[in-house]
Design an enzyme around this catalytic site. Sequence first.
Site, PDB file in Angstrom:
ATOM      1  N   ASP A 271       0.879  -1.161   0.000  1.00 31.65           N
ATOM      2  CA  ASP A 271       0.000   0.000   0.000  1.00 31.65           C
ATOM      3  C   ASP A 271       0.918   1.213   0.000  1.00 31.65           C
ATOM      4  O   ASP A 271       2.133   1.068  -0.174  1.00 31.65           O
ATOM      5  CB  ASP A 271      -0.934  -0.035   1.231  1.00 31.65           C
ATOM      6  N   HIS A 325      -3.268   4.070  -3.768  1.00 31.67           N
ATOM      7  CA  HIS A 325      -2.665   3.309  -2.664  1.00 31.67           C
ATOM      8  C   HIS A 325      -1.233   2.879  -2.985  1.00 31.67           C
ATOM      9  O   HIS A 325      -0.835   1.753  -2.721  1.00 31.67           O
ATOM     10  CB  HIS A 325      -3.536   2.092  -2.301  1.00 31.67           C
ATOM     11  N   GLU A 385     -10.397   3.551  -4.395  1.00 29.08           N
ATOM     12  CA  GLU A 385     -10.130   4.917  -3.941  1.00 29.08           C
ATOM     13  C   GLU A 385      -9.190   5.702  -4.848  1.00 29.08           C
ATOM     14  O   GLU A 385      -8.243   6.316  -4.390  1.00 29.08           O
ATOM     15  CB  GLU A 385      -9.586   4.886  -2.505  1.00 29.08           C
TER      16      GLU A 385
END
Length: 612
Positions: A271, A325, A385
């Site tokens: 991440d 991410h 996201e």
Amino acid sequence: MVTSKKLLFFGFAVVVVFAAIATLITVLVLTNNKEEEKNGEDNESYEGPTFGYLCKDSICVRTEINLSNINDSSSLNVCRLTCNTDIGTLWPKPSGSVAFSKRVAPINPNQITISTNNFKGQTYWQVAWQRFREMLFRKIPTDSKSNSRGKSILIEIIAENDDIDFNYDTFEGYKLRIIEDSSNIYVYISARNFYGTRHALETLSQLVVYDEFNEELVILTYADITDEPKFKHRGISMDTSRTFYPVDVIKRTINGLAMVKLNTFHWHITDAQSFPLEIKSRPELTRLGAYSPDKVYTTSDIRDIVEFAKARGVRVIPEFDAPAHVGEGWQESQLTMCYKDSSQTVGWRGHFDPTKDELYNILEDIYKEIVESFKPIVMHMGGDEVAIDCWNTSQMIKDWMNDRNMETNIEGFMRLWDYFQRNALSKFDAVSNSQLPIILWTSRLTEEPFLTEFLDKNRYIIQVWLDGNDAKIKTLLEAGYKLIISNSDALYLDCGVGWWVNEGLNWCSPYKTWQKIYNNRMESIAGNYIDQILGAEATIWSESIDEGVIDMRIWPRASALAERLWTNPTTPWANAEARLLMNSQLLVEVGELAVEPLQLEWCVQNENECPF
Ligand SMILES: *[C@@H]1O[C@H](CO)[C@@H](O)[C@H](O)[C@H]1NC(C)=O
Ligand SMILES: *[C@@H]1O[C@H](CO)[C@@H](O)[C@H](O)[C@H]1NC(C)=O
Ligand SMILES: *[C@@H]1O[C@H](CO)[C@@H](O)[C@H](O)[C@H]1NC(C)=O
Ligand SMILES: *[C@@H]1O[C@H](CO)[C@@H](O)[C@H](O)[C@H]1NC(C)=O
């Protein structure tokens, strides 16, 4: 002389008097002892545990033991095993038929033999067999005076094929039968493949309990069980970027999954916060991105974990989350943006710049090594996201888009995302030499009109982290996609603690109780489209979790999910409570785990009965 004679006489008198007193005392004591012995004979008294369990109306009731009820009472473990109409020690409960005797027989754990028809996966067999034996021995407390007078166990295993592939077509069901004769216990296990038979051994180990009263292991003298899972995909996802977990923590977690027949370890390995995955062809990723040189999963660690898991009926699904991410590891690459940029609301998660050709070369190298070490049957490409606001800040990106007649509105930026996803996928396909199924998280890309335009429903599986009642789920189902459910209102195990940066509770609070997880029915999420649900995963994002507390965040709640997905019971959780308590105890005893304390003894003492 006179004086000495007198003294002599006096001395003699003293001796006589003392002797008389001593004799009297001895006689009194002896008499007294006799009386006590006599009373002991007359009044037979019970010596042993003060409390035991009587099975009344399928419930183990805690009862003070006396001579008239001693033959009916048993230790809690034995009562649980035999009392209920289900077998109270099994977790998850079998989905098929269950018949069993209410009697137990002591067994000798040193006298267990196993025979299988030949297996190609011999090493997996060694592991499954070794694990089974260890689980039995670990049930015996270290201070037990356990002896070896019990019966021998002979286990015969028949599998239809020696296939050790473990994909969505693998049938994990099994049949298990226990019978007894005067000297032995015979166990017959049949299944289609290794995975079904190892699940059967897991069940068998839960049919052996330690009887505290007689200090021995006991087993049911008869059982006939048919069992198979209701859902194909049953697992947890673990985040090793926000916190690095040592290999042994991952392995003990996988041991826990194996015990409750969860079959998926989804590994959210990287991440923005760290890059702990060794990529030999791109060493800078861990050099710059790992928390420390020790906090790296090497290629051999990965292979070790993947094999460890597979021999326990657990498949490892790697996730390389992109195009958002990302951050640590890419500092020198010039390929990421927005990470740690205080002018960005998304500064805690960087984004790839999809317009850079070099990006796809590096992705190809990463995918190649992932494919080699994980040998995945399905690949998770993340995709959650993505913030258009981030890409929108780059004039270079907007110029690149203009050059290609892409508008810089929302549709245009979604096309840019699609451009990334298509290119990344073609690199992945090139190195994997096949068209593996791809998992993506729900995002704007999985909403119409982008969903059906950009994502082929025969290729992409969508992992849902929306709330369970979100209307977007129905859109996905109507469009024909297969789903993995991780609805954050029930299956996010990291919720309900303090926010990792700001004050207050984290975004998905409150804490999800095991009851909530148990009641999170796939049917109420998917309705008539239930056949499109592959299964579910509980997620453990690790912003505020480390190896010291992770067991308690996962267990026993992941067990609740395990029964939801394996058995899919229609009964409410209340009936499961005491069984789950016992399952937690078992996880601790044989899984080396630290499980959230559930108050079994409190439950028993205050209710005086528990629905085992
Ligand atoms: C033995 O039991 C009888 C009847 O319960 C009782 O009366 C008696 O006191 C007992 N004797 C002793 C020594 O406890
Ligand atoms: C033994 O315990 C039972 C309760 O389980 C009770 O009903 C019975 O009276 C007790 N018997 C004696 C002799 O104390
Ligand atoms: C309990 O079992 C023992 C041994 O089998 C027997 O001698 C005794 O009479 C039994 N007691 C009762 C109350 O049934
Ligand atoms: C991109 O940024 C500009 C300037 O801030 C803004 O006007 C525009 O609406 C943004 N575009 C998108 C798609 O958000």
